[in-house]
Design an enzyme around this catalytic site. Structure first.
Site, PDB file in Angstrom:
ATOM      1  N   ASP A  13      94.962  71.138  86.985  1.00 59.07           N
ATOM      2  CA  ASP A  13      95.515  70.433  88.252  1.00 59.07           C
ATOM      3  C   ASP A  13      96.997  70.893  88.045  1.00 59.07           C
ATOM      4  O   ASP A  13      97.833  70.150  88.932  1.00 59.07           O
ATOM      5  CB  ASP A  13      95.216  69.124  88.358  1.00 59.07           C
ATOM      6  N   LYS A  16      97.288  76.068  90.070  1.00 57.26           N
ATOM      7  CA  LYS A  16      97.180  77.454  89.560  1.00 57.26           C
ATOM      8  C   LYS A  16      96.469  78.313  90.818  1.00 57.26           C
ATOM      9  O   LYS A  16      96.905  79.306  91.103  1.00 57.26           O
ATOM     10  CB  LYS A  16      95.850  77.555  88.499  1.00 57.26           C
ATOM     11  N   GLY A  40      88.682  73.255  90.230  1.00 53.70           N
ATOM     12  CA  GLY A  40      88.617  73.045  91.839  1.00 53.70           C
ATOM     13  C   GLY A  40      89.957  73.441  92.146  1.00 53.70           C
ATOM     14  O   GLY A  40      91.130  72.822  91.716  1.00 53.70           O
ATOM     15  N   HIS A  41      90.109  74.570  92.996  1.00 55.34           N
ATOM     16  CA  HIS A  41      91.513  75.081  93.421  1.00 55.34           C
ATOM     17  C   HIS A  41      91.537  74.794  95.080  1.00 55.34           C
ATOM     18  O   HIS A  41      90.410  74.944  95.717  1.00 55.34           O
ATOM     19  CB  HIS A  41      91.414  76.694  93.518  1.00 55.34           C
ATOM     20  N   GLN A 224      91.150  75.341  84.164  1.00 56.81           N
ATOM     21  CA  GLN A 224      91.522  74.448  83.250  1.00 56.81           C
ATOM     22  C   GLN A 224      92.883  74.636  82.864  1.00 56.81           C
ATOM     23  O   GLN A 224      93.729  75.256  83.352  1.00 56.81           O
ATOM     24  CB  GLN A 224      90.388  73.889  82.279  1.00 56.81           C
TER      25      GLN A 224
HETATM   26  P1  IMP Z   1      84.192  69.153  80.948  1.00 59.50           P
HETATM   27  O1  IMP Z   1      84.930  70.474  81.402  1.00 59.50           O
HETATM   28  O2  IMP Z   1      83.474  68.709  82.519  1.00 59.50           O
HETATM   29  O3  IMP Z   1      83.305  68.854  80.094  1.00 59.50           O
HETATM   30  O4  IMP Z   1      85.308  67.852  80.896  1.00 59.50           O
HETATM   31  C1  IMP Z   1      86.238  67.808  79.622  1.00 59.50           C
HETATM   32  C2  IMP Z   1      87.398  67.388  79.943  1.00 59.50           C
HETATM   33  O5  IMP Z   1      88.263  68.405  80.654  1.00 59.50           O
HETATM   34  C3  IMP Z   1      87.530  66.371  80.791  1.00 59.50           C
HETATM   35  O6  IMP Z   1      88.789  65.294  80.392  1.00 59.50           O
HETATM   36  C4  IMP Z   1      87.988  66.595  82.078  1.00 59.50           C
HETATM   37  O7  IMP Z   1      88.545  65.720  83.032  1.00 59.50           O
HETATM   38  C5  IMP Z   1      88.731  67.798  82.117  1.00 59.50           C
HETATM   39  N1  IMP Z   1      88.577  68.898  82.929  1.00 59.50           N
HETATM   40  C6  IMP Z   1      87.774  69.872  83.102  1.00 59.50           C
HETATM   41  N2  IMP Z   1      87.876  70.634  84.004  1.00 59.50           N
HETATM   42  C7  IMP Z   1      89.037  70.159  84.581  1.00 59.50           C
HETATM   43  C8  IMP Z   1      90.256  70.685  85.786  1.00 59.50           C
HETATM   44  O8  IMP Z   1      89.646  71.719  86.564  1.00 59.50           O
HETATM   45  N3  IMP Z   1      91.213  69.887  85.828  1.00 59.50           N
HETATM   46  C9  IMP Z   1      91.695  68.977  85.177  1.00 59.50           C
HETATM   47  N4  IMP Z   1      90.824  68.609  84.048  1.00 59.50           N
HETATM   48  C10 IMP Z   1      89.590  68.982  83.966  1.00 59.50           C
END
Ligand code: IMP
Length: 426
Positions: A13, A16, A40-41, A224
């Site tokens: 977040d 990007k 999510g962009h 991420q």
């Molecule tokens: P997962 O990717 O859904 O398995 O989540 C694993 C961890 O990554 C969790 O703490 C999520 O909140 C974090 N996470 C996954 N995608 C994002 C993102 O796009 N932005 C911020 N945190 C993310």
């Protein structure tokens, strides 16, 4: 032609999407290399907001080929819905390419993600419940179903039947849920997904190399961020892929010699969603101000993000892990109302000063930030467009960050719009 990578340097977040969009202007191809619709962009173009989850940011430029690489995990229903939404807003998605080697997120992955989190109770990771972990787990244990399997009905049905044998045992016996009927799911995917998805499926490795060989500019877009990386992040509070710049090589099929420029994106403060250590986390009014002014709620999940001051110790590590050639600082304008600003320059772990990230997680959990305090500027930065438009305190703050992280700051974001940035490097 050498390629560029854009990578998040904190816990995601960082904004990007906006920086990628800006860099994508000069590219002919933008390739997503990992993650899925956990990303999510949000892009704001001419006042209109576009929320992208899977489709690469470059889709908004007609000259860009958007590519979903082999390292991405694709929920085909979500992808097709995103394409339909973009097309309804007049964005042409016909140039989209999806790797046949990308793995599919299917409904049972999401169900298992949700059930595992529920089962973990207070020890949950706080995943996005999008099925990311279970899908990458299937890939690693070699029972995953790939996009290319959709193009051969017999193979798709056979693979689904085989993998669901196992999943249904877990779903029914461990979690007391109803089983998923393989024939029913296969029918649904083959009718609702395959005819619409098939035109996009391609040999994306070939396409990327054709572009590079043809001297066209290619951008690899990470989702991420560095500290959510499966190998280098704050394990186990991480995602299940490799967002670091090196992930672009495996997730898109290029060798490291192709990558010349690596742009790290960092917010002027930090946020994190989900559980895990966070040395500079704020639980006070300053944290509320960052969340409120920065609209720090998940684009997809709506979750409130945890706020904190800028952490130069983490950034030094991000510079190393990604070989950053430059850093783009986003959301500087969110700091406009503060009288003074803190930057974490080192950690205190049991009375010992650490300039670099402690490798042992117990030390990281115990780390106390050592701050330097800088004066705020108390000026609205949203209309600044060049370095000379910035008040001296803002220039000093950015200069201090450069010195601390040991990498140059190139771009600085001062608002959500496509044009709201300062070219700090020039
Ligand atoms: P997962 O990717 O859904 O398995 O989540 C694993 C961890 O990554 C969790 O703490 C999520 O909140 C974090 N996470 C996954 N995608 C994002 C993102 O796009 N932005 C911020 N945190 C993310």
């Amino acid at each position: 032609m050498p390629a560029t990578v854009v990578v998040g340097t904190q816990w995601g977040d960082e904004g990007k999407g906006k920086v990628t969009d800006l860099i994508a202007r000069d590219m002919s191809m933008v390739v997503r290399y990992q993650g899925g619709h956990n990303a999510g962009h949000t892009l704001v173009v001419d006042g209109e907001s576009f929320a992208l989850q899977l489709v690469p940011s470059g889709v908004l430029y007609e000259h860009v080929t958007p590519v979903i690489g082999n390292g991405v995990v694709v929920d085909p229903f979500v992808l097709l819905e995103e394409v339909a939404t973009l097309e309804s807003k007049g964005v042409d998605c016909s140039r989209l390419k999806v790797s046949g080697n990308a793995h599919l997120i299917l409904p049972y992955h999401q169900e298992l993600d949700m059930l595992t989190e529920r089962y973990l109770g207070k020890n949950k990771l706080g995943t996005t419940k999008r099925g990311i972990g279970p899908t990458y787990a299937d890939k690693a244990t070699r029972v995953g179903i790939r996009v290319q399997d959709l193009l051969d009905e017999k193979i798709f049905r056979e693979k689904l039947e085989a993998v669901l044998g196992d999943k249904n045992t877990v779903l029914t016996r461990v979690y007391n849920r109803l089983p998923t009927d393989p024939a029913e799911l296969a029918d649904r995917v083959l009718t609702e997904v395959v005819p619409r998805l098939a035109p996009y499926v391609s040999d994306t490795v070939g396409l990327v190399h054709d572009a590079l060989d043809g001297d066209r500019e290619v951008l690899f877009e990470g989702a991420q961020a560095t500290f959510l990386d499966l190998d280098h992040g704050t394990y186990p509070f991480v995602t299940s892929s490799n967002p670091v710049a090196g992930g672009a090589c495996t997730g898109a099929g290029v060798g490291p010699r192709h990558i010349q420029r690596v742009v790290g994106i960092a917010k002027a403060y930090i946020t994190r969603v989900g559980a895990g250590p966070f040395p500079t986390e704020l639980h006070d009014e300053d944290g509320d101000t960052l969340v409120d002014r920065g609209h720090e709620f998940g684009t997809n999940t709506g979750r409130r993000r945890r706020p904190g001051w800028f952490d130069a110790v983490m950034m030094r590590q991000a510079v190393r892990l990604n070989s950053l050639s430059e850093v783009a600082i986003t959301k500087l304008d969110i700091l406009d109302t503060f009288d003074s600003l803190k930057v974490c320059v080192a950690y205190d772990v049991g009375g010992e000063r650490h300039e670099h990230l402690p490798y042992h997680q117990s030390d990281l959990h115990a780390a106390k930030p050592i701050y330097e305090e800088l004066p705020g500027w108390r000026t609205d930065l949203t209309s600044a467009r060049s370095r000379s438009d910035l008040p001296p305190e803002a220039v000093d703050y950015l200069g201090f960050l450069e010195e601390q992280i040991r990498a140059p700051v190139s771009l600085v974001g001062v608002g959500p719009g496509r044009d709201q940035f300062v070219d700090f490097g020039s």
